[in-house]
Design a protein around this motif. Sequence first.
Motif, mmCIF file in Angstrom:
data_model
loop_
_atom_site.group_PDB
_atom_site.id
_atom_site.type_symbol
_atom_site.label_atom_id
_atom_site.label_comp_id
_atom_site.label_asym_id
_atom_site.label_seq_id
_atom_site.Cartn_x
_atom_site.Cartn_y
_atom_site.Cartn_z
ATOM 1 N N MET A 1 41.879 30.367 31.135
ATOM 2 C CA MET A 1 42.608 31.735 30.464
ATOM 3 C C MET A 1 43.478 31.343 31.683
ATOM 4 N N LEU A 2 45.430 31.893 31.483
ATOM 5 C CA LEU A 2 46.302 31.671 32.031
ATOM 6 C C LEU A 2 46.341 32.724 32.886
ATOM 7 N N ILE A 3 46.698 32.828 34.051
ATOM 8 C CA ILE A 3 46.778 33.641 35.065
ATOM 9 C C ILE A 3 49.270 32.812 35.476
ATOM 10 N N TYR A 4 49.186 34.404 36.320
ATOM 11 C CA TYR A 4 50.410 34.227 36.230
ATOM 12 C C TYR A 4 50.898 35.025 37.596
ATOM 13 N N ARG A 55 39.866 27.977 34.402
ATOM 14 C CA ARG A 55 38.911 27.630 33.702
ATOM 15 C C ARG A 55 37.089 28.577 33.735
ATOM 16 N N ASP A 56 36.906 28.659 32.702
ATOM 17 C CA ASP A 56 35.271 29.180 33.631
ATOM 18 C C ASP A 56 35.269 30.449 34.127
ATOM 19 N N GLN A 57 36.801 31.814 34.113
ATOM 20 C CA GLN A 57 36.494 32.484 35.314
ATOM 21 C C GLN A 57 36.891 34.135 34.553
ATOM 22 N N PRO A 58 36.428 34.863 34.560
ATOM 23 C CA PRO A 58 36.837 36.238 33.637
ATOM 24 C C PRO A 58 38.501 36.434 34.192
ATOM 25 N N TYR A 59 38.337 37.449 34.326
ATOM 26 C CA TYR A 59 39.627 37.499 34.727
ATOM 27 C C TYR A 59 39.279 39.198 35.058
ATOM 28 N N PRO A 61 40.892 42.049 38.247
ATOM 29 C CA PRO A 61 42.066 42.561 38.437
ATOM 30 C C PRO A 61 42.166 42.875 39.943
ATOM 31 N N ASN A 62 40.904 42.779 40.705
ATOM 32 C CA ASN A 62 40.645 43.223 42.123
ATOM 33 C C ASN A 62 40.795 41.861 42.736
ATOM 34 N N LYS A 63 40.896 40.762 42.516
ATOM 35 C CA LYS A 63 40.935 39.628 42.935
ATOM 36 C C LYS A 63 42.006 39.126 43.280
ATOM 37 N N LYS A 64 42.177 38.122 44.705
ATOM 38 C CA LYS A 64 43.951 37.762 44.007
ATOM 39 C C LYS A 64 44.096 36.699 43.537
ATOM 40 N N LEU A 65 45.412 36.127 42.890
ATOM 41 C CA LEU A 65 45.807 35.274 41.952
ATOM 42 C C LEU A 65 45.558 33.706 42.685
ATOM 43 N N VAL A 66 45.855 33.686 43.586
ATOM 44 C CA VAL A 66 45.428 32.588 44.295
ATOM 45 C C VAL A 66 44.319 32.193 44.086
ATOM 46 N N ASP A 67 42.932 33.256 43.803
ATOM 47 C CA ASP A 67 41.920 32.540 44.614
ATOM 48 C C ASP A 67 41.223 32.686 43.099
ATOM 49 N N PHE A 68 42.297 32.714 41.841
ATOM 50 C CA PHE A 68 41.116 31.606 40.737
ATOM 51 C C PHE A 68 41.093 30.573 40.327
#
Length: 68
Positions: A1-4, A55-59, A61-68
């Motif tokens: 998954m690509l995070i922006y 990788r290997d993480q579902p999206y 929306p409650n998770k901070k983007l820096v925590d992916f």
Amino acid sequence: MLIYRFLTGEDDASFCHKVTKALSEGWQLHGSPTYAYDAVAKKMKCGQAVTRVARDQPYDPNKKLVDF
């Protein structure tokens, strides 16, 4: 998954440090930086998009983007 993420801040060293920190954490620059005048604050503002592959993480929306 690509995070922006879109980083913003005043045109000063702290903005450069924010972008540098993101790069050191594995984020990559995405596109060109933006630069605009904030007439209310009477200051120049900067913006820079960054992306990172999580990788290997579902999206979640409650998770901070820096925590992916």
